[in-house]
Write an enzyme that holds these catalytic residues in place. Structure first.
Site, PDB file in Angstrom:
ATOM      1  N   GLN A   3      -5.010  -1.521   9.497  1.00 49.52           N
ATOM      2  CA  GLN A   3      -4.799  -2.814   8.852  1.00 49.52           C
ATOM      3  C   GLN A   3      -5.355  -3.940   9.734  1.00 49.52           C
ATOM      4  O   GLN A   3      -4.994  -4.048  10.913  1.00 49.52           O
ATOM      5  CB  GLN A   3      -3.294  -3.028   8.600  1.00 49.52           C
ATOM      6  CG  GLN A   3      -2.961  -4.314   7.889  1.00 49.52           C
ATOM      7  CD  GLN A   3      -3.482  -4.358   6.449  1.00 49.52           C
ATOM      8  OE1 GLN A   3      -3.447  -3.363   5.729  1.00 49.52           O
ATOM      9  NE2 GLN A   3      -3.979  -5.511   6.033  1.00 49.52           N
ATOM     10  N   LYS A  41       0.831  -1.206   0.000  1.00 49.80           N
ATOM     11  CA  LYS A  41       0.000   0.000   0.000  1.00 49.80           C
ATOM     12  C   LYS A  41       0.866   1.258   0.000  1.00 49.80           C
ATOM     13  O   LYS A  41       0.613   2.206  -0.748  1.00 49.80           O
ATOM     14  CB  LYS A  41      -0.937  -0.024   1.224  1.00 49.80           C
ATOM     15  CG  LYS A  41      -2.013  -1.088   1.088  1.00 49.80           C
ATOM     16  CD  LYS A  41      -2.810  -1.364   2.352  1.00 49.80           C
ATOM     17  CE  LYS A  41      -3.747  -2.560   2.093  1.00 49.80           C
ATOM     18  NZ  LYS A  41      -4.563  -2.949   3.231  1.00 49.80           N
ATOM     19  N   ASP A  68     -11.252   2.342   3.823  1.00 49.68           N
ATOM     20  CA  ASP A  68     -11.575   0.906   3.708  1.00 49.68           C
ATOM     21  C   ASP A  68     -13.088   0.691   3.604  1.00 49.68           C
ATOM     22  O   ASP A  68     -13.540  -0.439   3.390  1.00 49.68           O
ATOM     23  CB  ASP A  68     -11.039   0.139   4.933  1.00 49.68           C
ATOM     24  CG  ASP A  68      -9.926  -0.827   4.560  1.00 49.68           C
ATOM     25  OD1 ASP A  68      -9.686  -1.003   3.343  1.00 49.68           O
ATOM     26  OD2 ASP A  68      -9.314  -1.404   5.468  1.00 49.68           O
TER      27      ASP A  68
END
Ligand code: NDP
Length: 315
Positions: free
Chosen positions: A103, A59, A126
């Site tokens: 994460q 990422k 997200d």
């Protein structure tokens, strides 16, 4: 689009990823010109889960390649919910931060739901905040989970029709299965969601024009699950290192066996790699399929979030 791709049956995640990236570059440049800074993503990597470290590295690298600013915060595995909430509060208040990503999985003692709900919805790249989940359910604008929105991009760019077709999604996680089913529904597919309690899974799957496998079980979807000519999207990422398991699952897949012999492990999707190639109309490979799109869509979400926050045009 290049129709020669269709003759190979492979739905190439790399090609879709590159197309998405080409569109991101000028958007980042425009933002720098208009706002004096690029979009900024902050990733929180709590603890040292090796798979998470690899994902986060990918990422951060994708941000660098597009000129998106990124920061990585690495609290220890012993971090508490309260400490993470305080961190997120700081990031929520920072004007220069457009996207915040925690994460997953977070360390066991952390209240994941509380952490996800603490991220400001407009910075929730997200798409897991309850406000964004609600926007998705209601088909209103908002940030969408990256993996399923990447799959929708792939279907669109390969001109695979969705409206009126029968779609079966295997898996009902908050991050893949459920949002995938909703996105397909909003594009007017007739959607069935399957899971571990589904009776006669093979029969359900074999009715699908579009079959999405997000299960987490290597090579689980076999020939009899696939309708001839169907589009098969393999979300699974399963790394196998046990020889007996590799041989029993992949005896008919010489390329995978050769990779295993070379590297001592092999990455396999939820769909059997050679059987799908024999029967599907189009399918995504693992690796080289959906995984690449997840990161590409995170970049899109970060740029979208930045533009929306700063009131810049999205064109
Ligand atoms: P989860 O473990 O959260 O969900 C798995 C789902 O599969 C559950 O709904 C479960 O059903 C269902 N399932 C499990 N076993 C069976 C079975 N035997 N028959 C039918 N359904 C079953 O996984 P995720 O959704 O997070 O991820 C799924 C896969 O996708 C994993 O391999 C993961 O690594 C991969 N992944 C890949 C990404 C990418 O970028 N390519 C991104 C995210 C995930 P139930 O609810 O009943 O337990």
């Amino acid at each position: 689009m290049d129709h020669t791709r269709l003759t190979h049956f492979l739905l190439d995640g790399r090609w879709v990823r590159d197309e998405i990236r080409k569109e991101c570059l000028p958007r980042v440049e425009r933002m720098v010109a208009q706002a004096g800074r690029p979009p900024c993503l902050v990733v929180i990597l709590a603890g040292s889960d090796p798979a998470s470290e690899i994902y986060v590295r990918g990422k951060v690298k994708a941000c660098q390649e597009l000129g998106i600013a990124s920061e990585k915060l690495t609290p220890p595995a012993s971090v508490t919910t309260a400490e993470l909430l305080a961190e997120i509060d700081t990031l929520n208040r920072r004007e220069d931060v457009d996207g915040i990503l925690a994460q997953l999985p977070l360390p066991r003692q952390v209240d994941t739901r509380a952490v996800l709900a603490a991220i400001l919805p407009e910075k929730d790249v997200d798409g897991l905040h309850p406000v964004n989940v609600g926007n998705l359910v209601a088909n209103r604008a908002g940030l969408r989970p990256c993996t399923p929105s990447g799959i929708m991009e792939l279907l669109r760019r390969y001109e695979i029709p969705v409206a009126g077709r029968r779609a079966v999604v295997v898996g009902r996680s908050d991050i893949v299965g459920k949002p995938m089913a909703l996105l397909l529904l909003h594009q007017h597919a007739t959607v069935t969601i399957c899971h571990s309690r589904t009776a006669d899974l093979a029969q359900e799957c074999a009715r699908a024009d579009i079959l999405v496998a997000a299960i987490g079980r290597p090579a689980f979807i076999r020939r009899e699950f696939i309708k001839p000519g169907a589009t098969v999207i393999d979300v699974g990422m399963n790394r196998l290192s046990d020889r007996a398991q590799v041989i029993s699952l992949l005896a008919g897949a010489p390329e995978k066996l050769a990779l295993f012999e070379k590297n001592g492990s092999v990455l396999v999707g939820d769909v059997h790699p050679t059987e799908v190639a024999e029967i599907a109309g189009g399918y995504t490979p693992v690796p080289g399929g959906v995984g690449l799109l997840t990161i590409a869509m995170l970049m899109v979400n970060t740029i979208d979030a930045a533009q929306r926050r700063l009131g810049l045009c999205s064109a």
